[in-house]
Write an enzyme that holds these catalytic residues in place. Structure first.
Site, PDB file in Angstrom:
ATOM      1  N   GLU A  86       0.793  -1.213   0.000  1.00 50.24           N
ATOM      2  CA  GLU A  86       0.000   0.000   0.000  1.00 50.24           C
ATOM      3  C   GLU A  86       0.830   1.270   0.000  1.00 50.24           C
ATOM      4  O   GLU A  86       2.019   1.265   0.318  1.00 50.24           O
ATOM      5  CB  GLU A  86      -0.955   0.009   1.181  1.00 50.24           C
ATOM      6  CG  GLU A  86      -0.264  -0.020   2.523  1.00 50.24           C
ATOM      7  CD  GLU A  86      -1.272  -0.347   3.621  1.00 50.24           C
ATOM      8  OE1 GLU A  86      -1.640  -1.526   3.737  1.00 50.24           O
ATOM      9  OE2 GLU A  86      -1.687   0.564   4.342  1.00 50.24           O
ATOM     10  N   CYS A 106       6.371  -7.131   7.410  1.00 52.89           N
ATOM     11  CA  CYS A 106       7.480  -6.582   8.182  1.00 52.89           C
ATOM     12  C   CYS A 106       7.767  -7.559   9.310  1.00 52.89           C
ATOM     13  O   CYS A 106       6.861  -8.257   9.773  1.00 52.89           O
ATOM     14  CB  CYS A 106       7.063  -5.236   8.770  1.00 52.89           C
ATOM     15  SG  CYS A 106       8.376  -4.394   9.704  1.00 52.89           S
ATOM     16  N   CYS A 327      -0.114   2.550   7.791  1.00 49.97           N
ATOM     17  CA  CYS A 327       0.824   1.440   7.818  1.00 49.97           C
ATOM     18  C   CYS A 327       0.220   0.029   7.900  1.00 49.97           C
ATOM     19  O   CYS A 327       0.022  -0.505   8.982  1.00 49.97           O
ATOM     20  CB  CYS A 327       1.777   1.639   8.987  1.00 49.97           C
ATOM     21  SG  CYS A 327       3.315   0.784   8.743  1.00 49.97           S
TER      22      CYS A 327
HETATM   23  N1  SAH Z   1       9.343   0.666   9.709  1.00 52.36           N
HETATM   24  C1  SAH Z   1       9.498   2.073   9.611  1.00 52.36           C
HETATM   25  C2  SAH Z   1       8.589   2.746   8.598  1.00 52.36           C
HETATM   26  C3  SAH Z   1       7.136   2.330   8.506  1.00 52.36           C
HETATM   27  S1  SAH Z   1       6.011   2.724   9.781  1.00 52.36           S
HETATM   28  C4  SAH Z   1       9.358   2.720  10.974  1.00 52.36           C
HETATM   29  O1  SAH Z   1       9.050   2.027  11.929  1.00 52.36           O
HETATM   30  O2  SAH Z   1       9.598   3.917  11.098  1.00 52.36           O
HETATM   31  C5  SAH Z   1       5.655   4.444   9.651  1.00 52.36           C
HETATM   32  C6  SAH Z   1       5.234   5.051  10.985  1.00 52.36           C
HETATM   33  O3  SAH Z   1       3.881   4.705  11.339  1.00 52.36           O
HETATM   34  C7  SAH Z   1       6.093   4.600  12.159  1.00 52.36           C
HETATM   35  O4  SAH Z   1       6.389   5.714  12.978  1.00 52.36           O
HETATM   36  C8  SAH Z   1       5.174   3.654  12.867  1.00 52.36           C
HETATM   37  O5  SAH Z   1       5.568   3.445  14.194  1.00 52.36           O
HETATM   38  C9  SAH Z   1       3.831   4.309  12.688  1.00 52.36           C
HETATM   39  N2  SAH Z   1       2.668   3.444  12.921  1.00 52.36           N
HETATM   40  C10 SAH Z   1       2.547   2.132  12.660  1.00 52.36           C
HETATM   41  N3  SAH Z   1       1.329   1.683  13.022  1.00 52.36           N
HETATM   42  C11 SAH Z   1       0.666   2.752  13.509  1.00 52.36           C
HETATM   43  C12 SAH Z   1      -0.639   2.931  14.064  1.00 52.36           C
HETATM   44  N4  SAH Z   1      -1.484   1.907  14.178  1.00 52.36           N
HETATM   45  N5  SAH Z   1      -0.984   4.166  14.470  1.00 52.36           N
HETATM   46  C13 SAH Z   1      -0.122   5.200  14.361  1.00 52.36           C
HETATM   47  N6  SAH Z   1       1.104   5.112  13.853  1.00 52.36           N
HETATM   48  C14 SAH Z   1       1.510   3.879  13.442  1.00 52.36           C
END
Ligand code: SAH
Length: 339
Positions: A86, A106, A327
Site C-alpha cells: 500500500e 514486516c 501502515c
Molecule cells: N518501519 C518504519 C517505517 C514504517 S512505519 C518505521 O518504523 O519507522 C511508519 C510510521 O507509522 C512509524 O512511525 C510507525 O511506528 C507508525 N505506525 C505504525 N502503526 C501505527 C498505528 N497503528 N498508528 C499510528 N502510527 C503507526
C-alpha cells in the site's frame, strides 16, 4: 533480477551483452525512469532486442481509495507475483508527497502496527519501489516531489534495495528527486543508520521513537531490546552531524501509555542537544492491540508541554482519515474482506 532495477551503466553492459549498441542502455534507463514506463513494446527499441527482455518488475494500481475530506488518495498496488502493498499520495501546498512501502509485511513486531502482524513476506526490489511512484504519476499526470518510506516494511531491513531505489530516483537522467526530499523512516536499526550516514547522501532520516523510556519502548517495539534508546540517540546525533540535517522523531500517542506530562519532559531531555523535530501521531487503533489513541486534549497538552520546554513539534495532519489509516491497515483490511 528484472532490468528496471539497473543503473544506466549496468543497462549499457546489459545491452552490449545482448549484441546491442551501448546507447540502448541509456535509452532503456530513460524509458523506465524519465518516462516512467514499462511497456517496452511501445518504445523505439529494436523488436528483436525487446523480445529477449524478460518481464520487468511492476506495481500496478489495484485499488484506489479517495478521501472525501481532502485530496488524499490511498492505493493498493499489485506486484507481479500477486502480493499487495500500500501507499498514500498527499497533496500539499508545495507539491505531491508519496508514502511508499519497502517490504511486503514486516518482521519488526511493533505491537501497534498492522504491517507486522503476519510477519515479513518478502523484500521489495528497487524497481517495485520506483513503480509505486511512476504508476501514480502516470495515473494523475503529476510529478511527485517528496518520497517518504513510511508504508509497510522496515527500510533498514531491505537496505541494499532501498539505497539503490533512492539512488535511481535521484539520478539526473531519470526522475531526479533531490535526496533532501526523500525521507527514510526507521524503527531504530542503529547499524543501518550508521551505514546510511557513511553513504554521504543528505537523505532525511525519521526515527520512530514512541517512548522516552527503555522499559516501555522495549515492550512496544522489540527493536529496542537490540538497540536501546541511548545507542539510538547517539546514532541519530552521528547521522545529523554527518548529513548536516535535522532528524524527525515520530511519536505515536497512545492513551494512558506514553502521553503524560512526564513522558513529554523525558522526551524533551532525551532529545536535548540534537537538531530534532518531533512529529506527534495520533494512534490508529488496531484490533490486535488493546490500547486507543490519546484524546485531542491530551495530544494538545503534550504538544504544549514540549513547546514550553523549547522543542520543535507538530501534530501530524490526519490526511485521508476516512480511508483506512496507516501502515499496513489498508492491505490487511482488504485481505480480511473489510474494504
Ligand atoms: N518501519 C518504519 C517505517 C514504517 S512505519 C518505521 O518504523 O519507522 C511508519 C510510521 O507509522 C512509524 O512511525 C510507525 O511506528 C507508525 N505506525 C505504525 N502503526 C501505527 C498505528 N497503528 N498508528 C499510528 N502510527 C503507526
Amino acid at each position: 533480477m528484472s532490468i528496471n532495477n539497473l543503473t544506466p551503466e549496468e543497462l549499457e553492459a546489459y545491452a552490449e551483452a545482448h549484441g546491442e549498441k551501448k546507447f540502448r542502455g541509456k535509452q532503456l534507463f530513460t524509458f523506465f525512469n524519465k518516462s516512467g514506463r514499462v511497456d517496452l513494446e511501445h518504445s523505439n527499441l529494436p523488436k528483436n532486442f525487446i523480445n529477449q527482455i524478460p518481464r520487468v518488475d511492476d506495481a500496478k494500481i489495484f485499488r484506489t481509495y479517495v478521501s472525501k475530506l481532502d485530496d488524499t488518495k490511498k492505493f493498493l498496488f499489485e506486484l507481479n507475483d500477486g502480493n499487495l502493498i500500500e501507499g498514500v499520495l498527499m497533496h500539499y501546498k508545495h507539491g505531491y508527497s508519496q508514502c511508499i512501502s519497502t517490504q511486503v509485511g514486516c518482521r519488526m513486531g511493533c505491537v501497534f502496527c498492522a504491517s507486522t502482524k503476519k510477519g515479513l513476506v518478502r523484500n521489495l526490489t528497487s524497481a517495485e519501489m520506483l513503480r509505486q511512484v511512476y504508476t501514480v504519476e502516470a495515473a494523475y499526470h503529476i510529478k511527485v516531489s517528496n518520497v517518504i518510506l513510511m508504508g509497510s516494511g522496515e527500510p533498514m531491513d531491505n537496505y541494499d534495495n532501498v539505497l539503490k531505489f533512492l539512488k535511481l530516483l535521484h539520478h539526473p537522467q531519470g526522475h531526479h528527486t533531490s535526496y533532501r526530499n526523500m525521507t527514510l523512516s526507521t524503527c531504530g536499526v542503529v547499524d543501518g543508520i550508521d551505514k546510511l550516514a557513511r553513504e554521504g547522501l543528505p537523505i532525511t532520516l525519521a526515527i520512530s521513537l514512541h517512548s522516552p523510556y527503555n522499559d516501555l519502548r522495549s515492550d512496544i517495539m522489540p527493536i529496542n531490546r537490540k538497540y536501546n534508546l541511548e545507542e539510538l540517540i547517539a546514532a541519530a546525533k552521528r547521522y545529523s552531524e554527518a548529513t548536516s540535517s535535522r532528524i524527525t522523531f515520530e511519536y505515536t500517542l497512545i492513551a494512558g501509555e506514553n502521553d503524560t506530562r512526564d513522558h513529554a519532559v523525558a522526551l524533551y531531555s532525551l532529545l536535548k542537544g540534537l537538531r530534532a523535530h518531533i512529529n506527534l501521531i495520533p494512534l490508529n487503533a488496531i484490533e490486535e492491540y488493546d490500547k486507543g489513541r490519546s484524546t485531542a486534549e491530551a495530544i494538545q497538552s503534550f504538544k504544549k508541554e514540549l513547546e514550553r520546554l523549547g522543542a520543535e513539534v507538530t501534530i501530524r495532519r490526519e490526511l485521508g482519515s476516512d480511508i483506512s489509516a496507516s501502515c499496513g491497515q489498508l492491505r490487511r483490511n482488504f485481505e480480511g474482506g473489510i474494504l
